[in-house]
Design an enzyme around this catalytic site. Sequence first.
Site, PDB file in Angstrom:
ATOM      1  N   GLU A 164     -13.936  15.220  58.801  1.00 45.47           N
ATOM      2  CA  GLU A 164     -13.957  14.084  57.873  1.00 45.47           C
ATOM      3  C   GLU A 164     -15.152  14.152  56.925  1.00 45.47           C
ATOM      4  O   GLU A 164     -16.233  14.615  57.295  1.00 45.47           O
ATOM      5  CB  GLU A 164     -14.042  12.774  58.672  1.00 45.47           C
ATOM      6  CG  GLU A 164     -12.830  12.541  59.523  1.00 45.47           C
ATOM      7  CD  GLU A 164     -13.081  11.505  60.616  1.00 45.47           C
ATOM      8  OE1 GLU A 164     -12.098  10.868  61.015  1.00 45.47           O
ATOM      9  OE2 GLU A 164     -14.221  11.331  61.067  1.00 45.47           O
TER      10      GLU A 164
ATOM     11  N   ASP B 293     -10.960   6.158  67.158  1.00 40.10           N
ATOM     12  CA  ASP B 293     -11.474   6.252  65.784  1.00 40.10           C
ATOM     13  C   ASP B 293     -10.656   7.224  64.941  1.00 40.10           C
ATOM     14  O   ASP B 293     -11.175   7.820  64.006  1.00 40.10           O
ATOM     15  CB  ASP B 293     -12.959   6.656  65.814  1.00 40.10           C
ATOM     16  CG  ASP B 293     -13.189   7.997  66.500  1.00 40.10           C
ATOM     17  OD1 ASP B 293     -12.225   8.564  67.032  1.00 40.10           O
ATOM     18  OD2 ASP B 293     -14.341   8.474  66.501  1.00 40.10           O
TER      19      ASP B 293
HETATM   20  P1  NAD Z   1     -17.884  13.485  74.560  1.00 45.58           P
HETATM   21  O1  NAD Z   1     -16.720  14.412  74.542  1.00 45.58           O
HETATM   22  O2  NAD Z   1     -19.258  14.038  74.680  1.00 45.58           O
HETATM   23  O3  NAD Z   1     -17.692  12.422  75.755  1.00 45.58           O
HETATM   24  C1  NAD Z   1     -16.498  11.761  76.009  1.00 45.58           C
HETATM   25  C2  NAD Z   1     -16.380  11.471  77.495  1.00 45.58           C
HETATM   26  O4  NAD Z   1     -15.191  10.673  77.700  1.00 45.58           O
HETATM   27  C3  NAD Z   1     -16.225  12.725  78.358  1.00 45.58           C
HETATM   28  O5  NAD Z   1     -17.274  12.767  79.305  1.00 45.58           O
HETATM   29  C4  NAD Z   1     -14.840  12.551  79.021  1.00 45.58           C
HETATM   30  O6  NAD Z   1     -14.804  13.041  80.339  1.00 45.58           O
HETATM   31  C5  NAD Z   1     -14.698  11.032  78.990  1.00 45.58           C
HETATM   32  N1  NAD Z   1     -13.327  10.503  79.105  1.00 45.58           N
HETATM   33  C6  NAD Z   1     -12.194  10.946  78.507  1.00 45.58           C
HETATM   34  N2  NAD Z   1     -11.148  10.139  78.856  1.00 45.58           N
HETATM   35  C7  NAD Z   1     -11.655   9.182  79.677  1.00 45.58           C
HETATM   36  C8  NAD Z   1     -11.086   8.044  80.318  1.00 45.58           C
HETATM   37  N3  NAD Z   1      -9.797   7.743  80.215  1.00 45.58           N
HETATM   38  N4  NAD Z   1     -11.896   7.249  81.065  1.00 45.58           N
HETATM   39  C9  NAD Z   1     -13.224   7.531  81.177  1.00 45.58           C
HETATM   40  N5  NAD Z   1     -13.819   8.589  80.574  1.00 45.58           N
HETATM   41  C10 NAD Z   1     -13.042   9.399  79.833  1.00 45.58           C
HETATM   42  O7  NAD Z   1     -17.748  12.605  73.240  1.00 45.58           O
HETATM   43  P2  NAD Z   1     -18.864  11.680  72.522  1.00 45.58           P
HETATM   44  O8  NAD Z   1     -19.605  12.440  71.495  1.00 45.58           O
HETATM   45  O9  NAD Z   1     -19.612  10.921  73.584  1.00 45.58           O
HETATM   46  O10 NAD Z   1     -17.905  10.671  71.739  1.00 45.58           O
HETATM   47  C11 NAD Z   1     -17.110   9.736  72.448  1.00 45.58           C
HETATM   48  C12 NAD Z   1     -16.083   9.150  71.526  1.00 45.58           C
HETATM   49  O11 NAD Z   1     -16.703   8.350  70.542  1.00 45.58           O
HETATM   50  C13 NAD Z   1     -15.270  10.191  70.759  1.00 45.58           C
HETATM   51  O12 NAD Z   1     -13.907   9.810  70.800  1.00 45.58           O
HETATM   52  C14 NAD Z   1     -15.805  10.143  69.359  1.00 45.58           C
HETATM   53  O13 NAD Z   1     -14.829  10.498  68.403  1.00 45.58           O
HETATM   54  C15 NAD Z   1     -16.194   8.682  69.250  1.00 45.58           C
HETATM   55  N6  NAD Z   1     -17.252   8.379  68.289  1.00 45.58           N
HETATM   56  C16 NAD Z   1     -17.123   7.233  67.579  1.00 45.58           C
HETATM   57  C17 NAD Z   1     -18.119   6.868  66.696  1.00 45.58           C
HETATM   58  C18 NAD Z   1     -18.005   5.565  65.949  1.00 45.58           C
HETATM   59  O14 NAD Z   1     -18.788   5.327  65.020  1.00 45.58           O
HETATM   60  N7  NAD Z   1     -17.102   4.703  66.323  1.00 45.58           N
HETATM   61  C19 NAD Z   1     -19.252   7.679  66.507  1.00 45.58           C
HETATM   62  C20 NAD Z   1     -19.361   8.830  67.281  1.00 45.58           C
HETATM   63  C21 NAD Z   1     -18.371   9.167  68.184  1.00 45.58           C
END
Ligand code: NAD
Length: 351
Positions: free
Chosen positions: A67, A238
Site C-alpha cells: 500500500e 485492515d
Molecule cells: P504479526 O504477524 O507479527 O503477529 C500477528 C499474531 O497474530 C501472530 O503471532 C499470530 O500467531 C497471531 N494470530 C493469528 N490468528 C490469531 C487468532 N485467531 N487468535 C489469536 N492470535 C492469532 O503481525 P503484527 O505486525 O503484530 O500485525 C498484527 C496485525 O495488525 C496485522 O493484521 C497487521 O496488518 C495489522 N496492523 C494494523 C495497523 C493499523 O493501523 N490498524 C498497523 C499495523 C499492523
Amino acid sequence: MTTPLLPSDKALVPFVSVDLMMQLIHRVGLASALKGIADTIEEDFARWEDFDKTPRVAAHSPVGVIELMPTANRTHYAFKYVNGHPKNTGEGLQTVTAFGLLADMDTGYPVLLSEMTILTALRTAAMSAVAARHLAPKGAHCMAMIGNGAQAEFQSLAMQNLLGITHVRLYDTDRAATEKCAANLAASGLHITQCASPEDAVQGAQIITTCTADKRNARVLTDNMVGAGVHLNAIGGDCPGKTELAEAILHRSEIFVEYPPQTRIEGEIQQLAPDHPVTELWQVITGAQPGRRDARQITLFDSVGFAIEDFSALRWVREAAKRTGLYMPLDLLADPDDPRDLFGMVMRAQG
Ligand code: NAD
C-alpha cells in the site's frame, strides 16, 4: 584537480535508518516517544479539514497487500510505503514493513526519509491510546491483548503509559508468540497473565485489543465474549476480506473510525451496510461529537491505520532527529550549480 561529486553546500536529505530509529527510541525513551507521537496525532487530527485525504492505494495479491499512503496539508506532504503479508512470519520475515517520506510543500523537496516498520508500531500504538483516551471506560486498568506478534508490546506499553493500564492478559494461537511478548514486557511493571484461550483472555478486561494477522474473515471475538461497557480496539482487520470480529458485535457497538471512505473498504465495518452510522474520531478529538457516553456502552475503535497518523509520526521523528542528531545525510537530490544544467552535473562524474 577533480570537481568534488558532493559539494559541501549540497542539499542532503536527513535519513533515519532502522539502526538510528532504535537509537532514537532509547535516547528519547519509549514512553516519551509514544507520548510525543500521540500528542502530534491529536494535534493533526484537530486540524483534519486542512488535509488532502484519500483512501490508500493498494495492490493486492493472494498472500498480501502493498500500500501507498499519501496525505498533505499546506506545509507538508507525506507518504508511507507499507506491506501486509501474514504468511511472512512463517518464512522468518515481518508481516508489516514500511518506510516513508516527508516533503516541503513550498519546494516539493523531501525533508526526511525514514524507516517506518518500527515507527508504524509506535504510531499504531499511540493511535490506539489516543482513541482509548476518549472511548475507554473511566478507570480502565486491565486489557486483553489478543495476537501477540510484532505490534503487541507497543500496544501494551502505550496503554500503560498513556492510559494507566496496569494488567495485560495475553493470548495468541501460537504459544511461542505469547511467551515472547510476556518476556519482553517482564520489566515493564505491567502485571502479565498468559491465557490459554481468547475466552480466558477477555475475563475482567475493560479494553480488548485484537491485533492478529490472518488474511480471512476471522472470528477472533464472538458475540458472547464482549460484555457491556467494554472498549474494543480492533487493529488487525485492515484489508478487504480480513476482519477479526463477529458481525453481531458490531451491531451492539458505537463505532469510531479514522477516515470512513478507507475504513468502509478495509475495516470491520466492511461487514456492514455502506450507510451504517459511524463516528469520525477527529470529531471526538475536537469535541464536535461525544466519545463514550455511558458506562454500559460498548465502544469500538475500528482501526485500519490512516495516512495522517504517519504524517504525524514523521513530523515527530523529524523534530526528534534534529534534536538528537540521530540521522544521516542522504544524497537523494540532484543539485546542479545551474538548475538547468543537469547534464553538466552528470558530466562531472566522467573522471
Ligand atoms: P504479526 O504477524 O507479527 O503477529 C500477528 C499474531 O497474530 C501472530 O503471532 C499470530 O500467531 C497471531 N494470530 C493469528 N490468528 C490469531 C487468532 N485467531 N487468535 C489469536 N492470535 C492469532 O503481525 P503484527 O505486525 O503484530 O500485525 C498484527 C496485525 O495488525 C496485522 O493484521 C497487521 O496488518 C495489522 N496492523 C494494523 C495497523 C493499523 O493501523 N490498524 C498497523 C499495523 C499492523
